[in-house]
Enzyme design. Sequence first.
Site, PDB file in Angstrom:
ATOM      1  N   ARG A  81       4.594   1.001  27.007  1.00  0.00           N
ATOM      2  CA  ARG A  81       3.751   1.375  25.857  1.00  0.00           C
ATOM      3  C   ARG A  81       3.629   2.906  25.773  1.00  0.00           C
ATOM      4  NH1 ARG A  81       3.099  -2.495  22.015  1.00  0.00           N
ATOM      5  NH2 ARG A  81       1.472  -1.768  20.638  1.00  0.00           N
ATOM      6  N   GLU A 107      -7.480  -5.048  -6.559  1.00  0.00           N
ATOM      7  CA  GLU A 107      -8.661  -4.403  -7.147  1.00  0.00           C
ATOM      8  C   GLU A 107      -9.206  -3.254  -6.305  1.00  0.00           C
ATOM      9  OE1 GLU A 107     -11.660  -7.264  -8.222  1.00  0.00           O
ATOM     10  OE2 GLU A 107     -10.234  -8.469  -9.371  1.00  0.00           O
ATOM     11  N   ALA A 108      -8.884  -3.255  -5.031  1.00  0.00           N
ATOM     12  CA  ALA A 108      -9.471  -2.219  -4.173  1.00  0.00           C
ATOM     13  C   ALA A 108      -8.434  -1.383  -3.417  1.00  0.00           C
ATOM     14  CB  ALA A 108     -10.462  -2.847  -3.202  1.00  0.00           C
ATOM     15  N   GLU A 109      -7.644  -2.021  -2.538  1.00  0.00           N
ATOM     16  CA  GLU A 109      -6.775  -1.237  -1.643  1.00  0.00           C
ATOM     17  C   GLU A 109      -5.816  -0.316  -2.385  1.00  0.00           C
ATOM     18  OE1 GLU A 109      -4.952  -3.391   1.652  1.00  0.00           O
ATOM     19  OE2 GLU A 109      -6.332  -5.034   1.306  1.00  0.00           O
ATOM     20  N   HIS A 124      -8.648  -0.711   5.528  1.00  0.00           N
ATOM     21  CA  HIS A 124      -9.049  -1.996   6.117  1.00  0.00           C
ATOM     22  C   HIS A 124      -9.545  -2.907   5.004  1.00  0.00           C
ATOM     23  CE1 HIS A 124     -10.328  -4.787   9.190  1.00  0.00           C
ATOM     24  NE2 HIS A 124     -11.419  -4.961   8.467  1.00  0.00           N
ATOM     25  N   ASN A 149       0.838  -1.213   0.000  1.00  0.00           N
ATOM     26  CA  ASN A 149       0.000   0.000   0.000  1.00  0.00           C
ATOM     27  C   ASN A 149       0.868   1.256   0.000  1.00  0.00           C
ATOM     28  OD1 ASN A 149      -3.032  -0.522   0.102  1.00  0.00           O
ATOM     29  ND2 ASN A 149      -2.255  -2.006   1.587  1.00  0.00           N
TER      30      ASN A 149
HETATM   31  C1  GRF Z   1      -3.349  -4.781   3.819  1.00  0.00           C
HETATM   32  O1  GRF Z   1      -4.211  -5.849   3.532  1.00  0.00           O
HETATM   33  C2  GRF Z   1      -4.084  -3.756   4.619  1.00  0.00           C
HETATM   34  O2  GRF Z   1      -5.408  -3.609   4.272  1.00  0.00           O
HETATM   35  C3  GRF Z   1      -3.982  -4.330   5.993  1.00  0.00           C
HETATM   36  O3  GRF Z   1      -2.669  -4.878   6.051  1.00  0.00           O
HETATM   37  C4  GRF Z   1      -2.230  -5.215   4.748  1.00  0.00           C
HETATM   38  C5  GRF Z   1      -0.953  -4.464   4.500  1.00  0.00           C
HETATM   39  O4  GRF Z   1      -0.280  -4.859   3.375  1.00  0.00           O
HETATM   40  N1  GRF Z   1      -4.330  -3.360   6.991  1.00  0.00           N
HETATM   41  P1  GRF Z   1       0.972  -4.035   2.867  1.00  0.00           P
HETATM   42  O5  GRF Z   1       2.008  -3.982   3.980  1.00  0.00           O
HETATM   43  O6  GRF Z   1       0.526  -2.666   2.448  1.00  0.00           O
HETATM   44  O7  GRF Z   1       1.498  -4.832   1.704  1.00  0.00           O
END
Ligand code: GRF
Length: 207
Positions: free
Chosen positions: A66, A179-181, A110, A14
């Site tokens: 933390r 397709e989405a992220e 998400h 991403n």
């Molecule tokens: C993705 O599926 C995202 O939606 C989720 O963790 C994954 C991260 O993948 N929160 P990347 O590290 O971006 O390849």
Amino acid sequence: MLKIAVLVSGGGTNLQAIIDAIADKTIADARICLVISNNRGVYALERARRAGIEERVISPSDYPSRAHFHKALLGAVQESGADLVVLAGFLCTIPEEMVKAYENRILNIHPSLIPSFCGKGYYGLKVHEAALERGVRISGATVHFVDCGTDTGPILLQKAVEVLPDDTPKTLQLRIMQEAEWKILPQAIDLIARGRVVVEGRKVKIL
Ligand code: GRF
């Protein structure tokens, strides 16, 4: 110009989608000022280095508590001068102080259509296992602003993806990313960079 801090934990596909969209101007007028990983040695950090972006590891294991980790995380984001924080597969909880300091300025991606398969315990492959277990025909991804809950903040964009009969959690995960992220996360950042997003309570208006 919109300055973005991207928080990662893993492979960083991403993050790569954001880097590429800035390079090809699909995202208007923005730059990544810092990439932070809570894990050492993850490929996302290599992606940042290759793109010439400053990267830092801020790991809970390097701090006595933390609270100290949270302070370091918030401090690093503030120092970077980021206007927007993007959680791109970041697996740590965001401290309340940061949610407050960056109200409606933290985005998360998400891998399901919220409110399905989200909340505590729904991360990584677990999301897709649950979707397949329930037998849904459609899943997808959601980009939302981060509030103090888990996956409860205002929804900015969603994209549906078909579930195929032979899907495994891994094939579904990959198709949802492709397709989405990798599409809606850059698209969401572009909308913000263009000043087209207004958050009104739990609802988001796109101008
Ligand atoms: C993705 O599926 C995202 O939606 C989720 O963790 C994954 C991260 O993948 N929160 P990347 O590290 O971006 O390849």
